[in-house]
Design an enzyme around this catalytic site. Structure first.
Site, short mmCIF file in Angstrom:
data_model
loop_
_atom_site.label_atom_id
_atom_site.label_comp_id
_atom_site.label_asym_id
_atom_site.label_seq_id
_atom_site.Cartn_x
_atom_site.Cartn_y
_atom_site.Cartn_z
N SER A 152 0.80 -1.23 0.00
CA SER A 152 0.00 0.00 0.00
C SER A 152 0.83 1.27 0.00
O SER A 152 0.32 2.32 -0.36
CB SER A 152 -0.97 0.00 1.18
OG SER A 152 -0.32 -0.36 2.38
N HIS A 180 -5.45 -3.84 -2.33
CA HIS A 180 -5.32 -2.79 -3.35
C HIS A 180 -5.38 -3.34 -4.77
O HIS A 180 -5.31 -2.59 -5.73
CB HIS A 180 -4.00 -2.03 -3.17
CG HIS A 180 -3.99 -1.18 -1.95
ND1 HIS A 180 -4.60 0.06 -1.89
CD2 HIS A 180 -3.48 -1.39 -0.71
CE1 HIS A 180 -4.46 0.58 -0.69
NE2 HIS A 180 -3.78 -0.29 0.05
N LYS A 214 -12.02 -0.66 -1.33
CA LYS A 214 -11.12 0.11 -2.19
C LYS A 214 -11.68 0.12 -3.62
O LYS A 214 -12.62 0.84 -3.88
CB LYS A 214 -9.71 -0.43 -2.05
CG LYS A 214 -9.24 0.01 -0.65
CD LYS A 214 -7.93 -0.43 -0.19
CE LYS A 214 -7.72 0.18 1.21
NZ LYS A 214 -6.88 -0.62 2.05
C1 PLP Z 1 -6.90 -0.83 3.46
C2 PLP Z 1 -6.21 -2.10 3.67
C3 PLP Z 1 -6.76 -3.09 4.48
C4 PLP Z 1 -8.00 -2.87 5.30
O1 PLP Z 1 -9.14 -2.82 4.54
P1 PLP Z 1 -10.44 -2.05 5.10
O2 PLP Z 1 -11.55 -2.67 4.33
O3 PLP Z 1 -10.23 -0.61 4.81
O4 PLP Z 1 -10.51 -2.32 6.57
C5 PLP Z 1 -6.12 -4.30 4.55
N1 PLP Z 1 -4.96 -4.52 3.89
C6 PLP Z 1 -4.39 -3.58 3.12
C7 PLP Z 1 -3.13 -3.89 2.40
C8 PLP Z 1 -4.99 -2.33 3.00
O5 PLP Z 1 -4.39 -1.39 2.28
#
Ligand code: PLP
Length: 358
Positions: free
Chosen positions: A154, A182, A213
């Site tokens: 990320s 992502h 996302k």
């Molecule tokens: C955003 C994210 C999460 C968490 O997801 P949410 O649905 O926002 O709780 C988990 N792993 C990664 C790599 C992320 O970037």
């Protein structure tokens, strides 16, 4: 004041932002909005109780069936968030006496899952599967072993070496869990993520994704064998002890999933524009690390310089967040560009011009 798409108004001035994970522009898609409205009409808003009591509706069941079909797995399980899916799954799969092997740059939710599990946590340098192999080799006393990794990191925007990790998992009899947060909807010919992109999806037994996302909504999910999912239903505490996500959130995800399946142009356009942007930035002398995706860090090193650059862009109507330690390692402060398909070529051109040469 937030509006749909990559621009918002702050104190009456329009700002184009590069900080959203709504990669495919689905959060405000009319079909998603209509699905939410219809579901609220039918079911009301709140989930009411845990999925094990009454919270698991027909919509959740349909979403889990569709997610499993999408992922090509026997089953899938929806969690209230991606964070809960990661933390709950890792801590359900290993415990005292087991070993869990984690990439140093993994998302906080995977790391928290490792800590919660009480397994022996071994972190390996980012992307370094050779270092991982040494750890696996030396730690033969573990009862069970689990390797966990983001598939698309990320902050770095680079891809995990999933083929090598799957080889190691085979060789050392370890389970492999990947987090496609992502990458779901963005990577792979069918939008299933980096595992599909690299042709190794079938070799990865535990696949976590998020609905928050590219899917433009809220919630997380795990896809895998029926045995895995049954285990999680009984062992994953964030699943058992949290209120189910609203039926409308599941309905939104169903609508988004359909768009992901029907409109591959969204991801190919996004990845094409991201590749062009990376090329332009490198031509202009910037260090973008190993980015190979829509997440593009401009690594400047000094946190003050990152903040200064962000302020300068901000004065030109462009919002790009400056990311500093401890979110990134010392000396790795960066501006983090998150590109979405809603950014027009003109907007991207404006950004490149404003960033200028290094
Ligand atoms: C955003 C994210 C999460 C968490 O997801 P949410 O649905 O926002 O709780 C988990 N792993 C990664 C790599 C992320 O970037």
């Amino acid at each position: 004041e937030a509006t749909a798409g990559p621009s918002l108004r702050v104190d009456g001035v329009e700002v184009i932002h590069f900080g959203s994970n709504d990669y495919l522009g689905l959060a405000a898609d009319p079909r998603v909005k209509a699905a939410v409205a219809a579901a609220v009409d039918q079911y009301g808003w709140g989930g009411g109780s845990s999925p094990l009591i009454l919270g698991h509706t027909m919509v959740h069941q349909e979403l889990e069936r569709r997610l499993a079909a999408f992922e090509g797995t026997e089953a899938a399980l929806v969690f209230p968030s991606g964070f809960a899916a990661n933390a709950g799954t890792v801590s359900a799969l290993v415990g005292t006496g087991d070993g869990v092997f984690t990439d140093r740059n993994n998302h906080a939710s995977l790391l928290d899952g490792c800590r919660l599990s009480r397994a022996d946590v071994r972190a390996y340098p980012h992307g370094d599967w050779r270092a991982l192999e040494k750890l696996l080799d030396r730690r033969s006393s573990h009862r069970r072993r689990l390797i966990v990794t983001d598939s698309l990191f990320s902050m770095d925007g680079d891809l995990a070496p999933l083929t090598e990790l799957a080889d190691l998992a085979d060789r050392y009899e370890a389970m492999l869990l990947i987090d496609e947060a992502h990458a779901t909807g963005v990577f792979g010919s069918g939008g299933r993520g980096v595992a599909e992109h690299l042709g190794v999806a079938r070799r990865i037994p535990v696949r976590v994704g998020t609905l928050s996302k590219a899917m433009g909504g809220v919630g997380g999910f795990v896809a895998g064998s029926q045995l895995l999912i049954d285990w999680l239903v009984n062992r994953a505490r964030p699943y058992i002890y949290s209120t189910a996500s609203p039926p409308a959130a599941a309905a939104a995800a169903l609508a988004a999933l359909e768009i992901v399946e029907q409109e591959p142009d969204r991801r190919t356009t996004l990845l094409g524009r991201a590749a062009e942007l990376r090329e332009r930035l490198v031509e202009n002398g910037w260090d973008i690390g190993r980015s190979a995706s829509q997440i593009i860090p401009i690594v400047v090193g000094d946190p003050d310089r990152a903040v200064e650059m962000a302020s300068s862009l901000r004065r030109q109507g462009l919002f790009v967040p400056a990311i500093r330690p401890p979110t990134v390692p010392e000396g790795q402060a960066c501006l983090r560009i998150s590109l979405t398909v809603a950014h027009t070529p003109e907007m991207i051109q404006r950004l490149v011009a404003a960033i200028g040469h290094s």
